[in-house]
Design a protein around this motif. Structure first.
Motif: not given
Length: 367
Positions: A226-232
């Protein structure tokens, strides 16, 4: 800066795949917008022709026409983008859907809701890339071994879909419970590290076959992104890409009606529940009057009165199912929410406004 996603001779400048959402939620508008923005746009073939005037009397023919027309419209939006289809293995006449998608010009076919054991056979001789969806190391091993032995090939991409995903889930209720993903308190109970271990196990399986074929098999992680942190976090685990669905529902370009998008915006954490789908799999959805009614009927030992069969699922007996999933999902796509099944991911309650696809893509990519 995220690296581009390379799938054979295809390159997505932003390694984000938009998950397929049926019925009628990810069609040409959403898929085209994501592909135009540099990601991979997927059109769901699940009862894709539900708006066709002949759908009631000839659903298969309506769906075949819609595969062609939706792809053409998406291609007009993204002439150079990567566009494909999400096709459920549980679909009746699965082979025909795949072959029609190939004829339409699909760059890629992503396939789950069952293991796509015969998928390579149906794309023989085509440039269309194929990507199975797996949730466990065991399922990854089964599909890779079978394709290796029978077709002398491996997937062009593998999508690892975790317990936080929306719609149909590749887990039993017991498995969901093991990961703490079977309740409305998922954000508080989910055991991320336990599923991270499963992801590492899946990647180990894939790397073995990549080594055998001397080629890189890219991996996309899905479910709860859902967030950039999840992507990273996914990238830190070794992923080449992520697949995202829920976040794209509340975009201007999503093909869903505004009432459907508003249901996501209005949803609270406790409204997101696990339900049993007629497909035979657990599914994640927003609790509403429709699901309440189904629960009450089940408690009384009653079954839904199925007045019409849409021939959607390979293994479905209208006399045995709690409700018709085609009708429930098409009602959702038409904004008839009191009679609708509203599939969603575990983070749907976090949606609080309507965004654009471009804005979502930039936010996820950290641009």
């Amino acid at each position: 800066m995220l690296k581009p996603l390379k799938i054979g001779d295809l390159t997505a400048s932003i390694p984000i795949i938009q998950g397929g959402m049926g019925v009628g939620i990810s069609l040409h508008s959403l898929a085209g917008a994501v592909a135009k923005a540099g990601g991979v746009g997927l059109i769901s073939t699940a009862q894709i022709g539900f708006q066709d005037p002949d759908f009631l009397k000839a659903p298969m023919e309506a769906n075949m026409r819609a595969i062609r027309s939706e792809f053409e419209k998406a291609r007009q939006i993204a002439p150079k983008g990567i566009l494909g289809f999400n096709i459920m293995v549980a679909t009746r006449n699965y082979a025909q859907y795949v072959k029609e998608a190939v004829k339409a010009g699909a760059d890629i076919i992503v396939s789950g809701a069952g293991l796509p054991v015969s998928l390579p056979e149906f794309v023989e001789g085509a440039k269309t890339k194929i990507a199975p969806i797996v949730s466990t190391a065991k399922s990854a091993s089964v599909i890779c071994k079978l394709w290796d032995r029978k077709y002398k090939r491996v997937p062009d991409l593998v999508v690892i879909e975790g317990p936080l995903a929306g719609g149909h889930l590749g887990f039993s209720r017991e498995d969901l419970s093991k990961y703490g993903a079977d309740t409305a308190d998922v954000p508080d109970t989910y055991n991320q590290s336990a599923y991270d271990e499963e992801i590492r196990g899946i990647m180990k399986v894939i790397s073995q076959f990549a080594e055998k074929y001397k080629k890189h098999i890219p991996v996309a992680i899905a479910g709860g992104i859902y967030t950039h942190e999840d992507v990273m976090h996914a990238m830190d685990l070794g992923a080449d890409a992520v697949q995202v669905a829920t976040r794209f529902v509340t975009t201007e370009e999503c093909d869903a009606p505004m009432a459907y998008k508003q249901a996501y915006i209005d949803a609270k954490k406790e409204d997101i529940v696990i339900t049993q789908s007629p497909v035979g799999m657990p599914g994640r959805a927003i609790k509403n009057t429709f699901l309440d009614k189904i629960t009450e009927c089940k408690a009384r030992g009653e079954k839904a009165k199925i007045t019409h069969c849409y021939q959607c699922l390979e293994h479905c007996n209208p006399a045995d199912i709690p409700y018709c999933i085609t009708k429930a999902l098409s009602n959702a796509a038409e904004g008839k929410l009191s009679e609708a099944l509203l599939f969603c991911g575990s983070n749907a309650y976090r949606c609080d406004c309507i965004e654009t696809v471009d804005a979502v893509m930039r936010d996820l990519a950290g641009i």
